[in-house]
Design a protein around this motif. Structure first.
Motif, PDB file in Angstrom:
ATOM      1  N   PRO A  76      36.116  -1.370  18.147  1.00 25.51           N
ATOM      2  CA  PRO A  76      34.651  -1.494  18.031  1.00 25.51           C
ATOM      3  C   PRO A  76      33.914  -0.347  18.719  1.00 25.51           C
ATOM      4  O   PRO A  76      34.248   0.049  19.839  1.00 25.51           O
ATOM      5  CB  PRO A  76      34.362  -2.826  18.734  1.00 25.51           C
ATOM      6  CG  PRO A  76      35.634  -3.590  18.661  1.00 25.51           C
ATOM      7  CD  PRO A  76      36.723  -2.561  18.761  1.00 25.51           C
ATOM      8  N   PHE A  77      32.940   0.208  17.993  1.00 26.72           N
ATOM      9  CA  PHE A  77      31.981   1.177  18.540  1.00 26.72           C
ATOM     10  C   PHE A  77      32.648   2.467  19.022  1.00 26.72           C
ATOM     11  O   PHE A  77      32.107   3.156  19.880  1.00 26.72           O
ATOM     12  CB  PHE A  77      31.168   0.565  19.705  1.00 26.72           C
ATOM     13  CG  PHE A  77      30.827  -0.894  19.541  1.00 26.72           C
ATOM     14  CD1 PHE A  77      30.343  -1.391  18.339  1.00 26.72           C
ATOM     15  CD2 PHE A  77      31.003  -1.786  20.594  1.00 26.72           C
ATOM     16  CE1 PHE A  77      30.027  -2.740  18.190  1.00 26.72           C
ATOM     17  CE2 PHE A  77      30.699  -3.132  20.461  1.00 26.72           C
ATOM     18  CZ  PHE A  77      30.214  -3.617  19.257  1.00 26.72           C
ATOM     19  N   ALA A 110      25.700   6.691  23.916  1.00 28.35           N
ATOM     20  CA  ALA A 110      27.158   6.611  23.874  1.00 28.35           C
ATOM     21  C   ALA A 110      27.750   7.566  24.912  1.00 28.35           C
ATOM     22  O   ALA A 110      27.041   8.294  25.589  1.00 28.35           O
ATOM     23  CB  ALA A 110      27.670   6.933  22.480  1.00 28.35           C
ATOM     24  N   GLU A 111      29.086   7.550  25.008  1.00 30.98           N
ATOM     25  CA  GLU A 111      29.795   8.409  25.947  1.00 30.98           C
ATOM     26  C   GLU A 111      30.894   9.176  25.222  1.00 30.98           C
ATOM     27  O   GLU A 111      31.662   8.594  24.438  1.00 30.98           O
ATOM     28  CB  GLU A 111      30.435   7.584  27.070  1.00 30.98           C
ATOM     29  CG  GLU A 111      29.505   7.155  28.167  1.00 30.98           C
ATOM     30  CD  GLU A 111      29.183   8.292  29.125  1.00 30.98           C
ATOM     31  OE1 GLU A 111      30.063   8.718  29.902  1.00 30.98           O
ATOM     32  OE2 GLU A 111      28.025   8.771  29.083  1.00 30.98           O
ATOM     33  N   ILE A 112      30.983  10.497  25.472  1.00 28.94           N
ATOM     34  CA  ILE A 112      32.113  11.294  24.977  1.00 28.94           C
ATOM     35  C   ILE A 112      33.338  10.933  25.819  1.00 28.94           C
ATOM     36  O   ILE A 112      33.293  10.987  27.050  1.00 28.94           O
ATOM     37  CB  ILE A 112      31.826  12.798  25.102  1.00 28.94           C
ATOM     38  CG1 ILE A 112      30.544  13.184  24.360  1.00 28.94           C
ATOM     39  CG2 ILE A 112      33.034  13.602  24.607  1.00 28.94           C
ATOM     40  CD1 ILE A 112      30.623  13.070  22.865  1.00 28.94           C
ATOM     41  N   ILE A 132      23.641   1.167  18.770  1.00 26.02           N
ATOM     42  CA  ILE A 132      23.799   2.593  19.065  1.00 26.02           C
ATOM     43  C   ILE A 132      24.609   3.274  17.961  1.00 26.02           C
ATOM     44  O   ILE A 132      24.290   4.392  17.530  1.00 26.02           O
ATOM     45  CB  ILE A 132      24.473   2.790  20.431  1.00 26.02           C
ATOM     46  CG1 ILE A 132      23.627   2.164  21.544  1.00 26.02           C
ATOM     47  CG2 ILE A 132      24.722   4.260  20.703  1.00 26.02           C
ATOM     48  CD1 ILE A 132      22.264   2.772  21.705  1.00 26.02           C
ATOM     49  N   VAL A 133      25.660   2.617  17.489  1.00 27.58           N
ATOM     50  CA  VAL A 133      26.486   3.177  16.406  1.00 27.58           C
ATOM     51  C   VAL A 133      25.641   3.408  15.158  1.00 27.58           C
ATOM     52  O   VAL A 133      25.734   4.455  14.501  1.00 27.58           O
ATOM     53  CB  VAL A 133      27.670   2.246  16.092  1.00 27.58           C
ATOM     54  CG1 VAL A 133      28.391   2.693  14.820  1.00 27.58           C
ATOM     55  CG2 VAL A 133      28.655   2.212  17.251  1.00 27.58           C
ATOM     56  N   ASP A 134      24.802   2.441  14.833  1.00 26.82           N
ATOM     57  CA  ASP A 134      23.970   2.556  13.629  1.00 26.82           C
ATOM     58  C   ASP A 134      22.954   3.691  13.737  1.00 26.82           C
ATOM     59  O   ASP A 134      22.523   4.235  12.710  1.00 26.82           O
ATOM     60  CB  ASP A 134      23.237   1.237  13.384  1.00 26.82           C
ATOM     61  CG  ASP A 134      24.178   0.128  12.934  1.00 26.82           C
ATOM     62  OD1 ASP A 134      25.303   0.449  12.508  1.00 26.82           O
ATOM     63  OD2 ASP A 134      23.792  -1.053  13.030  1.00 26.82           O
ATOM     64  N   LEU A 140      25.190  11.992  12.591  1.00 26.10           N
ATOM     65  CA  LEU A 140      26.408  12.798  12.627  1.00 26.10           C
ATOM     66  C   LEU A 140      26.897  13.137  11.225  1.00 26.10           C
ATOM     67  O   LEU A 140      27.366  14.256  10.968  1.00 26.10           O
ATOM     68  CB  LEU A 140      27.502  12.059  13.407  1.00 26.10           C
ATOM     69  CG  LEU A 140      27.252  11.892  14.912  1.00 26.10           C
ATOM     70  CD1 LEU A 140      28.288  10.955  15.527  1.00 26.10           C
ATOM     71  CD2 LEU A 140      27.278  13.244  15.625  1.00 26.10           C
ATOM     72  N   ARG A 141      26.782  12.209  10.317  1.00 26.12           N
ATOM     73  CA  ARG A 141      27.346  12.413   8.977  1.00 26.12           C
ATOM     74  C   ARG A 141      26.529  13.383   8.127  1.00 26.12           C
ATOM     75  O   ARG A 141      27.059  13.954   7.164  1.00 26.12           O
ATOM     76  CB  ARG A 141      27.515  11.065   8.281  1.00 26.12           C
ATOM     77  CG  ARG A 141      28.739  10.309   8.814  1.00 26.12           C
ATOM     78  CD  ARG A 141      28.878   8.911   8.281  1.00 26.12           C
ATOM     79  NE  ARG A 141      30.179   8.342   8.664  1.00 26.12           N
ATOM     80  CZ  ARG A 141      30.432   7.049   8.794  1.00 26.12           C
ATOM     81  NH1 ARG A 141      29.468   6.155   8.563  1.00 26.12           N
ATOM     82  NH2 ARG A 141      31.633   6.635   9.153  1.00 26.12           N
ATOM     83  N   ILE A 142      25.279  13.580   8.485  1.00 18.41           N
ATOM     84  CA  ILE A 142      24.476  14.558   7.727  1.00 18.41           C
ATOM     85  C   ILE A 142      24.383  15.896   8.467  1.00 18.41           C
ATOM     86  O   ILE A 142      23.848  16.861   7.921  1.00 18.41           O
ATOM     87  CB  ILE A 142      23.059  14.025   7.441  1.00 18.41           C
ATOM     88  CG1 ILE A 142      22.285  13.836   8.756  1.00 18.41           C
ATOM     89  CG2 ILE A 142      23.101  12.755   6.618  1.00 18.41           C
ATOM     90  CD1 ILE A 142      20.812  13.534   8.539  1.00 18.41           C
TER      91      ILE A 142
END
Length: 558
Positions: A76-77, A110-112, A132-134, A140-142
């Motif tokens: 998850p996430f 988020a955290e790297i 946060i994921v949403d 990121l994808r664009i």
């Protein structure tokens, strides 16, 4: 009448500290017991090696059930981000991408957790929740700097005296032609697994590191993770006030610190099959005394009792191997999942391009190995398992019981293992049932699975590299396939001959080392010295790395 007594043993497993090993775990030990005529159950004798030391005790665990977990659960996430190829070879563009995307990820919440730049270029991140994921994924994808994003997944180990398995692949001449200690094989082997028992007297540990994220900040010299990871921010801290009992997902650990030390046993068992020393102690490996690099990616979960890791952590380990490709000859991956990962495939391909051989367990679900990663990578050597009791071809001994969940069964001697994955992606077969090897706390144990089959091949690769260092990964794979036993091989009553009950029409060769262990040139590849002040001519080994020789305590690239 034979039945099986299952005993739960609470025993110390290794905590990642310099001074003690105090974390307790539970290991299920399965003992094969024969009932006598009056109904009593006698205690079976423990196995013993062919050559015992004159003093001291050797501790033996019996056998652990073969792991038939598939892994591949979405974490998850947690996501892996791979950069576009156009910026990978431009240092300025790559640095700008790391900095810019790092700010986006961490500012949104988020955290790297890992950064990659030795194989593929990119990073992995952990978010605290789906909100946060949403927010992150569409950005990121664009982004033109991003090639693709994939969700992280769990990976699991595929497990679980000159041993009979060495006779079956004809590795024995290497170990019994001379008396006394044998100089170490001149090869370096990375074991990406649960770590290795760093204090085991039968193993030559050269370096150790970890991708596991502990509760306290990991030291930079022993960890491959990103720095300054805020575990509370992503709800992976035991001190998280927002959850009474936070659920930790790989690669996060409940332990305060971590290293390349093993607290599961799997990686230590694998390592002994590859390279246990020839020293009249315990067992002997295929490539005795070779340098072992312990790279920990699987951690014990004390709640579930399972050892598991993540694809993102395996990629970080592979990047470490690639940075040290001038030293490391071969990498063992006795792990994986029923999954696909473009990022993992890309990392492995780049590492193989750097001239590192990768040997991978096929998996233990009795399915087509093409469904499992990294076994389905076309450039690795994928290994299935056979059952062998006596080290000889021809099914001459009694059946062997394999405790493998739904695939548990009595297996005919010298037959394909009922649990082993199969199919066209499998390159070689090797013994993988009831293999005796090194284990936790300086002990020994009997385990099985394609996890135990793969390290036989890894040891074979190490032998070949010690003889012919210039051979490429593809040349070594072809040489092992050429030398292997096939259905057309006439059984010689010893180790040269094929096995029965192959599952499919893909007749992968059975590992056979007779052609290699009889070669005289193997004898002259040992680069040995006698340590000053040593007694009785104790062997030490210098390993040639480029133009410099150095001892194991010298600095390693991290």
């Amino acid at each position: 009448m034979i039945f099986f007594l299952v005993v739960n043993i609470a025993q110390a497993v290794q905590a990642q500290t310099d001074q003690n090993k105090g974390i307790e775990g539970v290991i299920t030990i399965t003992r094969e017991v024969e009932e006598d005529s009056d109904g009593d159950t006698p205690e079976p004798p423990l196995p013993s090696p062919q050559s015992m030391p004159s003093t001291g005790l050797i501790s033996y665990n019996k056998t652990e059930s073969i792991n038939t977990d598939a892994g591949g659960e979405k974490i998850p996430f947690q996501y892996i981000v791979v950069f576009d190829d156009a910026i990978v070879n431009n240092i300025t563009s790559l640095q700008d991408a790391f900095q810019g995307l790092n700010e986006i990820v961490e500012n949104i919440g988020a955290e790297i957790i890992f950064t990659y730049n030795s194989t593929l270029a990119g990073f992995a991140f952990k978010a605290p929740n789906q909100l946060i994921v949403d927010q992150l994924l569409p950005l990121l994808r664009i982004d033109p700097r991003v090639k693709y994003v994939e969700q992280d997944q769990t990976v699991v180990p595929f497990s679980e005296l000159v041993p009979s398995n060495l006779y079956r692949v004809e590795a024995v001449p290497l170990h019994i032609d001379s008396e006394g200690p044998m100089p170490n094989i001149n090869s370096d082997i990375a074991v990406i697994d649960t770590g290795i028992d760093l204090d085991h007297p039968d193993l030559n540990i050269y370096a150790n590191t970890t991708t596991i994220i502990p509760q306290e900040e990991a030291s930079s010299d022993s960890s491959l993770t990103a720095s300054n990871i805020d575990t509370e921010k992503v709800h992976q801290s035991l001190n998280d006030a927002s959850a009474n009992t936070p659920k930790l997902y790989p690669p996060f650990s409940p332990y305060p610190s971590t290293s390349g030390d093993d607290n599961c046993g799997h990686g230590t068992h694998v390592s002994g099959i590859i390279a246990a020393k020839r020293n009249s102690l315990g067992v002997v490996g295929i490539a005795p005394g070779a340098n072992l690099w312990s790279i920990k990616v699987l951690e014990l979960n004390p709640i579930t009792g399972k050892c598991e890791g993540s694809i993102s952590s395996v990629i970080s380990a592979i990047a470490y191997v690639t940075r040290n490709a001038d030293k490391i000859d071969v990498t063992n991956l006795s792990l994986g999942c029923k999954c696909n990962s473009s990022a993992l495939d890309e990392a492995i391909r780049e590492s193989i391009q750097a001239n590192v051989v990768y040997v991978v367990a096929a998996g233990n679900l009795h399915e087509d190995a093409a469904l499992f990663s990294p076994a389905n990578n076309s450039e690795v050597i994928t290994v299935s398992a056979i059952a062998d009791r006596d080290g000889k071809c021809g099914s001459q001994d009694s059946p062997i019981y394999a405790d493998a969940g739904n695939f548990s069964d009595f297996l005919s001697d010298d037959s394909f293992a009922s649990f082993s994955n199969y199919g066209p992606v499998v390159d070689l077969a090797s013994p993988g049932v009831k293999i005796n090897s090194t284990y936790l706390n300086g002990s020994y144990a009997t385990m099985g699975g394609t996890s135990a089959a793969a390290p036989h091949v890894t040891g074979a690769v190490a032998l070949i590299k010690s003889m012919t260092p210039s051979m490429s990964p593809s040349e070594i794979r072809l040489e092992l396939e050429r030398a292997g036993s096939t259905p057309d091989t006439v059984c010689n009553g010893q180790g040269h001959g094929y096995f029965s009950n192959d599952t499919d029409v893909n007749a992968e060769p059975l590992l056979y080392l007779g052609d290699f262990t009889s070669r005289e040139d193997l004898r002259v590849t040992f680069d040995t010295f006698i340590e000053p002040g040593s007694q009785n001519g104790t062997f030490g080994v210098y390993k040639e790395h480029g133009s410099n020789k150095f001892k194991p305590e010298d600095e390693i690239d991290c």
